[in-house]
Design an enzyme around this catalytic site. Structure first.
Site, mmCIF file in Angstrom:
data_model
loop_
_atom_site.group_PDB
_atom_site.id
_atom_site.type_symbol
_atom_site.label_atom_id
_atom_site.label_comp_id
_atom_site.label_asym_id
_atom_site.label_seq_id
_atom_site.Cartn_x
_atom_site.Cartn_y
_atom_site.Cartn_z
ATOM 1 N N TYR A 154 0.680 -1.086 0.087
ATOM 2 C CA TYR A 154 -0.020 -0.012 0.058
ATOM 3 C C TYR A 154 0.692 1.313 -0.041
ATOM 4 O O TYR A 154 0.135 2.370 0.169
ATOM 5 C CB TYR A 154 -0.911 0.001 1.285
ATOM 6 C CG TYR A 154 -2.256 0.720 1.053
ATOM 7 C CD1 TYR A 154 -3.052 0.477 0.403
ATOM 8 C CD2 TYR A 154 -2.420 2.022 1.550
ATOM 9 C CE1 TYR A 154 -4.314 1.112 0.141
ATOM 10 C CE2 TYR A 154 -3.666 2.791 1.518
ATOM 11 C CZ TYR A 154 -4.614 2.394 0.847
ATOM 12 O OH TYR A 154 -5.624 3.071 0.446
ATOM 13 N N LYS A 161 -2.339 9.484 0.175
ATOM 14 C CA LYS A 161 -3.500 9.731 1.117
ATOM 15 C C LYS A 161 -2.833 10.541 2.387
ATOM 16 O O LYS A 161 -3.292 11.535 2.873
ATOM 17 C CB LYS A 161 -3.833 8.548 1.815
ATOM 18 C CG LYS A 161 -4.552 7.661 0.529
ATOM 19 C CD LYS A 161 -5.707 8.252 -0.085
ATOM 20 C CE LYS A 161 -6.698 7.511 -0.995
ATOM 21 N NZ LYS A 161 -7.829 8.195 -1.484
ATOM 22 N N ILE A 190 -13.413 -0.743 3.773
ATOM 23 C CA ILE A 190 -14.763 -0.308 3.204
ATOM 24 C C ILE A 190 -15.059 -1.542 2.216
ATOM 25 O O ILE A 190 -14.463 -1.590 1.141
ATOM 26 C CB ILE A 190 -14.708 1.081 2.925
ATOM 27 C CG1 ILE A 190 -14.464 2.006 3.904
ATOM 28 C CG2 ILE A 190 -16.218 1.341 2.424
ATOM 29 C CD1 ILE A 190 -15.129 2.080 5.158
ATOM 30 N N ASP A 191 -16.294 -2.114 2.340
ATOM 31 C CA ASP A 191 -16.828 -2.781 1.311
ATOM 32 C C ASP A 191 -17.108 -2.362 -0.064
ATOM 33 O O ASP A 191 -18.031 -1.554 -0.153
ATOM 34 C CB ASP A 191 -18.089 -3.440 1.899
ATOM 35 C CG ASP A 191 -18.554 -5.004 1.357
ATOM 36 O OD1 ASP A 191 -17.708 -5.268 0.337
ATOM 37 O OD2 ASP A 191 -19.522 -5.433 1.224
#
Length: 276
Positions: A154, A161, A190-191
């Site tokens: 990530y 971010k 978050i889905d």
């Protein structure tokens, strides 16, 4: 979330609004009476369905194709807003993309795209939005818990971010005299399509095992993040600026050893009974 018409006569622009969090937010603002500019990159059918959904709940929608990964795309998007409405009340920088790779595997084009897709549209968009907010306004940028936490593959996205959250603070300082609030919303697990893609990376942990570490024991929903953004756009958030609201089910507050890995007598009961 019920908005009760609090966005009546407001014009909102959401980048990447044809799916996920952007779509949920567009419908929520539309329910509150807003005119919502639904930005999308290439899927016209999805964007038009979002517009139809906005209009079904009482708002007005306008789908605008523009690739915000390019400077020209950002400028053309805001030019359309300026031509159609002559003003803007809310700008939500939501579109994002990144390469999920270990640092040693990142190429220069991965770094270039991380910047061009995640950070630059927010900054250039804010520069375009402020002159259109002559009556004040709200700017919100989407972040993620990778901005403050490190986990496999990530780095390219998480570092952008983190930069976004820094820009939020600087913009809040400079834009406050214009009655413009700038905030961020940082989502956890978050889905969404992005979550599915991330947990499809070869070698990544099984996502079910990660949910056990979240205090709420589940992923969040796009609507839950949209509700947080909606609050920051609402009159009730007038005195909030320069902040990043975390919506992660408590994920960022936990650390090993995790309760999920404990055993009796430390493991948590299904629900306390109140009996001693």
């Amino acid at each position: 979330m019920t908005c009760g018409g609090q966005f009546q006569n407001k014009v909102a622009l959401i980048t990447g609004a044809s799916r996920g969090i952007g779509r949920a937010l567009a419908h929520t603002l539309g329910r509150g009476g807003a005119t919502v500019v639904v930005n999308y990159k290439k899927n016209t059918d999805l964007a038009e369905k979002v517009v139809a959904g906005i209009e079904e709940v009482g708002g007005r929608g306008l789908a605008v194709q523009a690739d915000v990964e390019t400077v020209e795309g950002v400028h053309s998007l805001f030019a359309r807003v300026r031509d159609e409405f002559g003003r803007l009340d809310h700008f939500v920088s939501n579109a994002a993309a990144g390469a999920f790779k270990n640092i040693l595997d990142l190429k220069s084009h991965h770094l270039d795209r991380s910047y061009a897709m995640n950070l630059r549209p927010f900054v250039l968009g804010a520069q375009q939005a402020v002159p259109l907010m002559d009556a004040g306004g709200r700017i919100v940028a989407l972040s993620s818990y990778g901005s403050t936490r490190a986990f496999p593959t990530y780095a390219a996205l998480g570092s952008m971010k983190a930069a976004i959250e820094s820009w939020v603070r600087y913009m809040a300082l400079e834009f406050a005299p214009y009655s413009i609030n700038v905030n961020g919303v940082s989502g956890g697990l978050i889905d969404s399509d992005s979550l599915e893609y991330f947990y499809g990376v070869p070698g990544i942990a099984d996502r079910a095992s990660v949910f056990d570490r979240v205090p709420k024991q589940r992923p969040g929903t796009a609507q839950e993040v949209a509700d947080a953004i909606t609050f920051l756009l609402s009159p009730g958030a007038e005195y909030i600026t320069g902040q990043t609201m975390v919506v992660d089910g408590g994920l960022s507050v936990v650390a090993p050893p995790f309760f999920a890995d404990t055993s009796a007598p430390l493991s948590l009961p299904a629900h306390p009974t109140g009996e001693k």
